[in-house]
Motif scaffolding. Sequence first.
Motif, PDB file in Angstrom:
ATOM      1  N   ASN A  31      16.952  49.686  -8.121  1.00 41.25           N
ATOM      2  CA  ASN A  31      15.937  48.350  -8.132  1.00 41.25           C
ATOM      3  C   ASN A  31      15.013  48.766  -7.438  1.00 41.25           C
ATOM      4  O   ASN A  31      14.122  47.893  -7.029  1.00 41.25           O
ATOM      5  CB  ASN A  31      16.588  47.457  -7.508  1.00 41.25           C
TER       6      ASN A  31
ATOM      7  N   VAL B 187       4.424  52.782 -14.003  1.00 47.48           N
ATOM      8  CA  VAL B 187       6.072  53.501 -14.235  1.00 47.48           C
ATOM      9  C   VAL B 187       6.647  52.272 -13.146  1.00 47.48           C
ATOM     10  O   VAL B 187       7.624  52.105 -14.004  1.00 47.48           O
ATOM     11  CB  VAL B 187       6.408  54.624 -13.357  1.00 47.48           C
TER      12      VAL B 187
ATOM     13  N   ARG C  69       6.653  48.828 -15.342  1.00 45.63           N
ATOM     14  CA  ARG C  69       7.814  49.145 -16.310  1.00 45.63           C
ATOM     15  C   ARG C  69       8.575  49.042 -16.472  1.00 45.63           C
ATOM     16  O   ARG C  69       9.638  48.497 -16.964  1.00 45.63           O
ATOM     17  CB  ARG C  69       7.513  50.862 -17.447  1.00 45.63           C
ATOM     18  N   ASP C  70       9.566  50.026 -15.415  1.00 42.77           N
ATOM     19  CA  ASP C  70      10.716  49.607 -15.232  1.00 42.77           C
ATOM     20  C   ASP C  70      11.006  48.323 -14.801  1.00 42.77           C
ATOM     21  O   ASP C  70      12.894  48.261 -14.329  1.00 42.77           O
ATOM     22  CB  ASP C  70      11.062  51.043 -15.032  1.00 42.77           C
ATOM     23  N   GLU C  71      10.215  47.714 -13.906  1.00 41.04           N
ATOM     24  CA  GLU C  71      10.685  46.486 -13.412  1.00 41.04           C
ATOM     25  C   GLU C  71      11.148  47.141 -11.822  1.00 41.04           C
ATOM     26  O   GLU C  71      11.963  46.069 -11.176  1.00 41.04           O
ATOM     27  CB  GLU C  71      11.636  45.304 -14.155  1.00 41.04           C
ATOM     28  N   LEU C  72      10.981  47.843 -10.979  1.00 39.96           N
ATOM     29  CA  LEU C  72      11.174  47.665  -9.711  1.00 39.96           C
ATOM     30  C   LEU C  72      10.471  47.964  -8.838  1.00 39.96           C
ATOM     31  O   LEU C  72       9.080  47.751  -9.019  1.00 39.96           O
ATOM     32  CB  LEU C  72      11.328  49.783 -10.067  1.00 39.96           C
TER      33      LEU C  72
ATOM     34  N   CYS D  99      19.662  58.910 -10.428  1.00 39.56           N
ATOM     35  CA  CYS D  99      20.131  57.240 -10.722  1.00 39.56           C
ATOM     36  C   CYS D  99      21.424  56.635 -11.212  1.00 39.56           C
ATOM     37  O   CYS D  99      22.048  55.697 -10.160  1.00 39.56           O
ATOM     38  CB  CYS D  99      19.268  56.244 -11.834  1.00 39.56           C
TER      39      CYS D  99
ATOM     40  N   GLU E 236      17.936  60.778 -14.617  1.00 41.37           N
ATOM     41  CA  GLU E 236      19.083  59.905 -14.800  1.00 41.37           C
ATOM     42  C   GLU E 236      20.623  60.478 -13.751  1.00 41.37           C
ATOM     43  O   GLU E 236      21.199  59.591 -14.080  1.00 41.37           O
ATOM     44  CB  GLU E 236      19.595  60.404 -16.408  1.00 41.37           C
TER      45      GLU E 236
ATOM     46  N   THR F 191      11.861  58.642 -18.295  1.00 39.58           N
ATOM     47  CA  THR F 191      13.409  57.934 -18.835  1.00 39.58           C
ATOM     48  C   THR F 191      12.574  56.285 -18.429  1.00 39.58           C
ATOM     49  O   THR F 191      11.556  56.602 -17.122  1.00 39.58           O
ATOM     50  CB  THR F 191      14.867  59.275 -17.816  1.00 39.58           C
ATOM     51  N   HIS F 192      13.784  55.684 -18.136  1.00 40.42           N
ATOM     52  CA  HIS F 192      13.539  55.047 -17.902  1.00 40.42           C
ATOM     53  C   HIS F 192      14.738  54.985 -16.564  1.00 40.42           C
ATOM     54  O   HIS F 192      15.874  55.368 -17.058  1.00 40.42           O
ATOM     55  CB  HIS F 192      14.217  53.350 -18.479  1.00 40.42           C
ATOM     56  N   HIS F 193      14.866  54.449 -15.767  1.00 38.01           N
ATOM     57  CA  HIS F 193      15.340  54.024 -13.616  1.00 38.01           C
ATOM     58  C   HIS F 193      16.327  53.152 -14.079  1.00 38.01           C
ATOM     59  O   HIS F 193      15.820  52.425 -13.643  1.00 38.01           O
ATOM     60  CB  HIS F 193      14.334  54.769 -12.720  1.00 38.01           C
ATOM     61  N   LYS F 194      17.439  53.003 -14.310  1.00 38.55           N
ATOM     62  CA  LYS F 194      18.642  51.811 -14.787  1.00 38.55           C
ATOM     63  C   LYS F 194      19.267  51.977 -13.630  1.00 38.55           C
ATOM     64  O   LYS F 194      19.525  53.405 -13.006  1.00 38.55           O
ATOM     65  CB  LYS F 194      18.732  52.630 -16.205  1.00 38.55           C
TER      66      LYS F 194
END
Length: 377
Positions: free
Chosen positions: A229, A29, A32-35, A191, A188, A223-226
Amino acid sequence: MSELTSLMTPACIIDMGKFQRNISCMQAVAKRDELVLRPHVKTLKSLAAAERYAPSNGPITVSTLAEAEYFAAAGYHDILYGVGLVPNKYARVQALSERAEKFTVVLDSLAAVNALVSFADSLEHPLQVMLEIDVDDHRAGLLPMSDELLECAKALQATPKLHFRGIMTHAGGSYDCFSQQARDAMAEQECALIAKASARLAANQIHCELVSAGSTPTALANTHHKGINELRAGVYATFDCVMAGLGVCDTDDIAMSVLTSVIGHQTDKNWVIVDAGWMALSRDQGTATHAKNCGYGLVCDPQGRLLEGWYVSSTNQEHGIISHIDGKKPDDAIFAYGNMLRILPIHACATAAQFSAYQVIDEDGKVTETWSRITGW
């Protein structure tokens, strides 16, 4: 290697195969979300365990100063102490900041900030500080759009011996989300609100190096964690009955169990008595409000296979009472005197805290390692 039958009960078991799969899932995860993934090590409080999912070259979260000291001594340098700081801990915090370059504390009120600002001149080294944001009206934190948040951040930024790292949050309200849709919405919301707080600080020339969020249910939401960071979570490594009850995992994903022995029966009540009471399982009844109340733990056979309907219905200090949800009579082949069983924990953190070490088993059920842990605050 040794057999489970060689262990004295009660004993805390970690299934290495399940443990590794759970870890890989969370790492995927974050990738995928670049965190950045900042695991919370509070569940197991063990260096041997942390080597698998929270290595010393990465960041971690702790819940006690004892954990922070333990991990700092092992070479960890980016440690977030995720509980609000009070003055009676300043001396230990100062010592930790000298041992771990990025040891970081959390504050969530102007009173707490003012107290630390007043103490800051006594610091030998700059102390890293974050502010906690309330995203779900569940526990602690500053409201994202509050004037108090700005006042706190400005006070920290203006104090030479304090370094403002950013903001963090924990959506504890996710533990009341019993559907995938509800968990997704909470993730969501978590975040979006902390991102709003970060944007407001930026508009006032206050930079957030870290915008950190997470709980196991929201971290694993669809969900993508927008807007963040850094992702934080902890109990995902072992899971427990609370997580299974929420639908975050299946019971077969739970990597922790308590090995126990049948020590007696109450045949007229269809009870099985085991040597794992609340001193082994804890008093946590976190599934009491769930659709399926698991009592003090779900019962498995020695191989870890769930025995449908059987659960620990009550406990005394050293005695556990196993019953069937429908009052069925125990099968003598499974529940005979001296037989071993395994109990899945309600809350892994609480159950783990009852033991000084864990017995690690491989896919064949053989004990391959013993992991020690620390306790205290």
